[in-house]
Write a protein that holds these residues in place. Structure first.
Motif, PDB file in Angstrom:
ATOM      1  N   VAL A  93       0.519  -1.680  -0.153  1.00 44.59           N
ATOM      2  CA  VAL A  93      -0.019   0.025   0.128  1.00 44.59           C
ATOM      3  C   VAL A  93       0.959   1.268  -0.015  1.00 44.59           C
ATOM      4  O   VAL A  93       1.334   1.567   0.998  1.00 44.59           O
ATOM      5  N   PRO A  94       0.928   2.158  -1.133  1.00 45.97           N
ATOM      6  CA  PRO A  94       1.860   3.228  -0.854  1.00 45.97           C
ATOM      7  C   PRO A  94       0.930   4.621  -0.199  1.00 45.97           C
ATOM      8  O   PRO A  94      -0.135   4.365  -0.089  1.00 45.97           O
ATOM      9  N   PRO A 170      10.751   0.691  -3.842  1.00 48.01           N
ATOM     10  CA  PRO A 170      10.291   1.129  -2.549  1.00 48.01           C
ATOM     11  C   PRO A 170      11.179  -0.167  -1.582  1.00 48.01           C
ATOM     12  O   PRO A 170      10.993  -0.755  -1.887  1.00 48.01           O
ATOM     13  N   LYS A 171      11.233   0.643  -0.949  1.00 47.89           N
ATOM     14  CA  LYS A 171      11.207  -1.068   0.481  1.00 47.89           C
ATOM     15  C   LYS A 171      10.174  -0.332   1.643  1.00 47.89           C
ATOM     16  O   LYS A 171       9.339   0.287   1.302  1.00 47.89           O
ATOM     17  N   ILE A 172       9.774  -1.483   1.950  1.00 45.25           N
ATOM     18  CA  ILE A 172       8.795  -2.214   2.764  1.00 45.25           C
ATOM     19  C   ILE A 172       8.937  -0.840   4.121  1.00 45.25           C
ATOM     20  O   ILE A 172      10.603  -1.045   4.452  1.00 45.25           O
ATOM     21  N   ALA A 173       8.476   0.446   4.191  1.00 41.72           N
ATOM     22  CA  ALA A 173       8.734   1.030   5.116  1.00 41.72           C
ATOM     23  C   ALA A 173       7.470   0.588   6.640  1.00 41.72           C
ATOM     24  O   ALA A 173       8.696   0.671   8.267  1.00 41.72           O
ATOM     25  N   SER A 174       6.637   0.222   6.656  1.00 42.56           N
ATOM     26  CA  SER A 174       6.056  -0.282   7.606  1.00 42.56           C
ATOM     27  C   SER A 174       5.057  -2.021   7.437  1.00 42.56           C
ATOM     28  O   SER A 174       4.787  -1.787   6.544  1.00 42.56           O
ATOM     29  N   LEU A 187       4.205   1.022   2.032  1.00 41.94           N
ATOM     30  CA  LEU A 187       5.103   1.758   0.672  1.00 41.94           C
ATOM     31  C   LEU A 187       5.641   3.304   0.275  1.00 41.94           C
ATOM     32  O   LEU A 187       4.391   3.584   0.917  1.00 41.94           O
ATOM     33  N   ASN A 188       6.703   3.433  -0.063  1.00 41.70           N
ATOM     34  CA  ASN A 188       6.879   5.342  -0.137  1.00 41.70           C
ATOM     35  C   ASN A 188       7.019   5.647  -1.226  1.00 41.70           C
ATOM     36  O   ASN A 188       6.753   6.673  -0.738  1.00 41.70           O
TER      37      ASN A 188
END
Length: 265
Positions: A93-94, A170-174, A187-188
């Motif tokens: 999810v962005p 993107p890196k998985i932010a959380s 995602l960021n």
């Protein structure tokens, strides 16, 4: 003779009466022991229902992505996979900032089918925990809900999970939610497949910085300079006028003196 027979019959009858219970007990089989039935197993707990729309609305900010999911009805596809299958679902999810970072025409120019494909591209038709991504990276490319050829490459770099599309990585932010059979990761950046975007989409223009409070009241350098120039010109003009007046007065005095000398002569 008759009395002897009667006595024998009587004695036989008495013996039959006396020994009949014993003979009956010996001939009857023992009563079977009561059978113990196995305990009834407890019913399996019903799987926990995950409402993806509610989850994304409170765990965000994912409002832009959720709005696209609901308008395209892709939310129903994800919801059915999440709660009606054993394999589950993984959704990337962005954040809202990921959408606002791109020019608005990037998404407004997509057709309804293209937008739907883009949303399906952000999900895998199986549940994956963060620990499972390390093994999944050896199976790249990974199929998405959008089907072939819309695939992703997942890499594990020192514990950080990267999701690579053609124009973004993107890196998985959380981890927003990760309980089998549903996994949701933030995602960021938006995942941008080559099949929908032939080139890297342009970024949104950077807004101009807001003026500082009180800056409009303070005189600027140009104003000060202009004022200084104006003031200097005024001073020089006044000085020129004063000099002219002094010269005229001197000429008149000299003329008067000369006239006096002539008269005396």
């Amino acid at each position: 003779m008759m009395e002897s027979k009667s006595a024998i019959i009587l004695a036989a009858a008495v013996l039959a009466v006396l020994f009949a219970p014993a003979l009956g007990q010996k001939s009857s089989p023992p009563a079977p022991a009561p059978m113990s039935l196995p305990p009834t197993p407890a019913p399996a707990p019903a799987p926990h229902y995950v409402d993806l729309a509610e989850l994304l609305s409170v765990a965000g900010p994912f409002h832009t992505f959720l709005n696209y999911l609901e308008k395209s009805n892709v939310i129903e596809t994800f919801q059915g996979q999440a709660n009606n299958t054993k394999v589950g679902i993984t959704v990337f999810v962005p954040k809202d900032s990921a959408f606002s970072a791109l020019k608005q025409s990037t998404f407004s120019n997509l057709t309804a089918d293209q937008l739907k494909t883009l949303l399906l591209y952000h999900a895998l038709p199986k549940f994956y925990s963060l620990a499972e991504f390390k093994n999944l990276s050896s199976l790249n490319p990974v199929n998405t809900f959008a089907g072939s050829p819309y695939t992703l490459n997942l890499t594990d770099d020192m514990g950080s999970i990267y999701v690579q599309s053609m124009w973004s990585r993107p890196k998985i932010a959380s981890s927003v939610y990760a309980t089998r059979p549903v996994a949701v990761y933030a995602l960021n950046k938006v995942l941008l497949p080559m099949q929908l975007f032939s080139k890297d989409p342009p970024l949104a223009p950077v807004p101009a910085p807001a003026p500082e409070p009180g800056a409009s009241d303070a005189p600027g350098p140009a104003a000060g300079k202009a004022g200084g120039l104006t003031g200097g010109k005024g001073d020089s003009t006044s000085a020129a006028r004063d000099t002219g007046a002094v010269g005229v007065a001197s000429s008149l005095l000299l003329a008067a003196a000369a006239g006096c000398l002539i008269l005396q002569w």
